[in-house]
Scaffold this motif. Sequence first.
Motif, PDB file in Angstrom:
ATOM      1  N   ASP A  42       0.802  -1.226   0.000  1.00  0.00           N
ATOM      2  CA  ASP A  42       0.000   0.000   0.000  1.00  0.00           C
ATOM      3  C   ASP A  42       0.835   1.276   0.000  1.00  0.00           C
ATOM      4  N   SER A  43       2.092   1.200   0.401  1.00  0.00           N
ATOM      5  CA  SER A  43       2.923   2.405   0.496  1.00  0.00           C
ATOM      6  C   SER A  43       4.193   2.208  -0.321  1.00  0.00           C
ATOM      7  N   ALA A  44       4.154   2.682  -1.563  1.00  0.00           N
ATOM      8  CA  ALA A  44       5.261   2.432  -2.488  1.00  0.00           C
ATOM      9  C   ALA A  44       6.554   3.114  -2.055  1.00  0.00           C
ATOM     10  N   PHE A  45       6.465   4.317  -1.459  1.00  0.00           N
ATOM     11  CA  PHE A  45       7.690   5.058  -1.167  1.00  0.00           C
ATOM     12  C   PHE A  45       8.319   4.668   0.181  1.00  0.00           C
ATOM     13  N   MET A  46       7.708   3.705   0.916  1.00  0.00           N
ATOM     14  CA  MET A  46       8.304   3.192   2.150  1.00  0.00           C
ATOM     15  C   MET A  46       8.259   1.664   2.173  1.00  0.00           C
ATOM     16  N   ARG A  47       8.267   1.050   0.994  1.00  0.00           N
ATOM     17  CA  ARG A  47       8.060  -0.397   0.882  1.00  0.00           C
ATOM     18  C   ARG A  47       9.134  -1.203   1.619  1.00  0.00           C
ATOM     19  N   ASN A  48      10.389  -0.922   1.367  1.00  0.00           N
ATOM     20  CA  ASN A  48      11.454  -1.708   1.979  1.00  0.00           C
ATOM     21  C   ASN A  48      11.534  -1.495   3.483  1.00  0.00           C
ATOM     22  N   CYS A  49      11.290  -0.271   3.915  1.00  0.00           N
ATOM     23  CA  CYS A  49      11.292   0.031   5.347  1.00  0.00           C
ATOM     24  C   CYS A  49      10.204  -0.777   6.051  1.00  0.00           C
ATOM     25  N   ASN A  50       9.005  -0.797   5.470  1.00  0.00           N
ATOM     26  CA  ASN A  50       7.908  -1.547   6.067  1.00  0.00           C
ATOM     27  C   ASN A  50       8.182  -3.048   6.065  1.00  0.00           C
ATOM     28  N   LEU A  51       8.854  -3.526   5.035  1.00  0.00           N
ATOM     29  CA  LEU A  51       9.202  -4.942   4.977  1.00  0.00           C
ATOM     30  C   LEU A  51      10.186  -5.305   6.087  1.00  0.00           C
ATOM     31  N   LEU A  52      11.156  -4.436   6.327  1.00  0.00           N
ATOM     32  CA  LEU A  52      12.122  -4.689   7.397  1.00  0.00           C
ATOM     33  C   LEU A  52      11.452  -4.667   8.777  1.00  0.00           C
ATOM     34  N   ILE A  53      10.581  -3.696   8.989  1.00  0.00           N
ATOM     35  CA  ILE A  53       9.887  -3.609  10.280  1.00  0.00           C
ATOM     36  C   ILE A  53       8.991  -4.831  10.476  1.00  0.00           C
ATOM     37  N   SER A  89      13.510 -25.113  17.701  1.00  0.00           N
ATOM     38  CA  SER A  89      13.487 -24.925  16.243  1.00  0.00           C
ATOM     39  C   SER A  89      13.036 -23.527  15.840  1.00  0.00           C
ATOM     40  N   TRP A  90      12.421 -22.768  16.775  1.00  0.00           N
ATOM     41  CA  TRP A  90      11.989 -21.409  16.454  1.00  0.00           C
ATOM     42  C   TRP A  90      13.159 -20.561  15.961  1.00  0.00           C
ATOM     43  N   VAL A  91      14.359 -20.869  16.462  1.00  0.00           N
ATOM     44  CA  VAL A  91      15.543 -20.087  16.085  1.00  0.00           C
ATOM     45  C   VAL A  91      15.764 -20.151  14.578  1.00  0.00           C
ATOM     46  N   TRP A  92      15.607 -21.336  14.012  1.00  0.00           N
ATOM     47  CA  TRP A  92      15.872 -21.507  12.587  1.00  0.00           C
ATOM     48  C   TRP A  92      14.796 -20.839  11.740  1.00  0.00           C
ATOM     49  N   PHE A  93      13.551 -20.885  12.186  1.00  0.00           N
ATOM     50  CA  PHE A  93      12.479 -20.214  11.456  1.00  0.00           C
ATOM     51  C   PHE A  93      12.652 -18.693  11.517  1.00  0.00           C
ATOM     52  N   ALA A  94      13.009 -18.187  12.693  1.00  0.00           N
ATOM     53  CA  ALA A  94      13.236 -16.742  12.840  1.00  0.00           C
ATOM     54  C   ALA A  94      14.431 -16.298  12.009  1.00  0.00           C
ATOM     55  N   LEU A  95      15.479 -17.125  12.009  1.00  0.00           N
ATOM     56  CA  LEU A  95      16.685 -16.801  11.243  1.00  0.00           C
ATOM     57  C   LEU A  95      16.399 -16.816   9.750  1.00  0.00           C
ATOM     58  N   LEU A  96      15.641 -17.797   9.307  1.00  0.00           N
ATOM     59  CA  LEU A  96      15.317 -17.892   7.877  1.00  0.00           C
ATOM     60  C   LEU A  96      14.496 -16.695   7.416  1.00  0.00           C
ATOM     61  N   SER A  97      13.467 -16.344   8.176  1.00  0.00           N
ATOM     62  CA  SER A  97      12.625 -15.203   7.794  1.00  0.00           C
ATOM     63  C   SER A  97      13.431 -13.907   7.783  1.00  0.00           C
ATOM     64  N   SER A  98      14.324 -13.749   8.750  1.00  0.00           N
ATOM     65  CA  SER A  98      15.154 -12.537   8.820  1.00  0.00           C
ATOM     66  C   SER A  98      16.110 -12.451   7.643  1.00  0.00           C
ATOM     67  N   ALA A 147      17.909  -9.972   2.816  1.00  0.00           N
ATOM     68  CA  ALA A 147      18.461 -10.196   1.477  1.00  0.00           C
ATOM     69  C   ALA A 147      17.665  -9.438   0.426  1.00  0.00           C
ATOM     70  N   TYR A 148      16.331  -9.437   0.564  1.00  0.00           N
ATOM     71  CA  TYR A 148      15.491  -8.743  -0.408  1.00  0.00           C
ATOM     72  C   TYR A 148      15.725  -7.232  -0.363  1.00  0.00           C
ATOM     73  N   THR A 149      15.729  -6.661   0.835  1.00  0.00           N
ATOM     74  CA  THR A 149      15.896  -5.203   0.955  1.00  0.00           C
ATOM     75  C   THR A 149      17.324  -4.772   0.635  1.00  0.00           C
ATOM     76  N   ALA A 150      18.294  -5.668   0.820  1.00  0.00           N
ATOM     77  CA  ALA A 150      19.693  -5.320   0.526  1.00  0.00           C
ATOM     78  C   ALA A 150      19.937  -5.180  -0.975  1.00  0.00           C
ATOM     79  N   ARG A 151      19.067  -5.769  -1.776  1.00  0.00           N
ATOM     80  CA  ARG A 151      19.227  -5.649  -3.231  1.00  0.00           C
ATOM     81  C   ARG A 151      19.102  -4.199  -3.679  1.00  0.00           C
ATOM     82  N   HIS A 152      18.320  -3.420  -2.948  1.00  0.00           N
ATOM     83  CA  HIS A 152      18.157  -1.996  -3.257  1.00  0.00           C
ATOM     84  C   HIS A 152      18.530  -1.214  -1.996  1.00  0.00           C
ATOM     85  N   HIS A 153      19.781  -1.358  -1.592  1.00  0.00           N
ATOM     86  CA  HIS A 153      20.207  -0.840  -0.288  1.00  0.00           C
ATOM     87  C   HIS A 153      20.125   0.681  -0.202  1.00  0.00           C
TER      88      HIS A 153
END
Length: 209
Positions: free
Chosen positions: A62-73, A96-105, A110-116
């Motif tokens: 919904d917010s194109a100009f804050m997309r990556n910021c919202n994804l990180l939050i 096992s929660w550690v691995w799920f949290a680590l994977l999602s993070s 990685a996605y937001t770093a593409r357009h750092h």
Amino acid sequence: MSLVRTMIYILLAAVLASAVLFGLWFDVHVLQDKLGEISVTETLQAGMLAAIVVIHFKLVNDSAFMRNCNLLIGGFFLAMLIRELDGLFDLISHGSWVWFALLSSILVIAYTARHHRRTLAELSRYPLTPYYGMMISGLVCILVFSRLFGMHSLWESVLGDEYLRVVKNMVEEGSESFGYTLCLTASIAYYFYQRRSERSLNEQPPTVS
């Protein structure tokens, strides 16, 4: 209109805080629970975290100009939600929660770093939003204050021979839950702020060169 919105958000925060206290009372007084992994309080905390995640992930679209910021939050609070649901993930494997949290993070970073450059620019704008202070206050309450205020040694020294673990748990979980109410209230207010900002940008007439 801004005054009306402010009053609504204050009322919302008061309702959420009251719900948290009711949850604590219900756990201890009605269920005779010691605030373990499965309780009304823990369910409320997980629910508030899930709501925060949904709000920020919805703003990714919904917010194109804050997309990556919202994804990180959203990704940050998703990791917190996974940690809060550690008992559920223990059904798969203990810890096992550690691995799920680590994977999602990793996926979010990685996605937001593409357009750092864009990500850093958006992150620099986020502290300028009106509800940033409330969000940070909530995080400090969750990650720092509740942990320190709920230290076993502190309450044992205060209560001495009358020490009851449920007292310490109520203080710690109550402080943590209050932090979640601040973060959720800030997220809801931030959502509508971003939607208004997005509409204002879209309604601006194009510049003539």
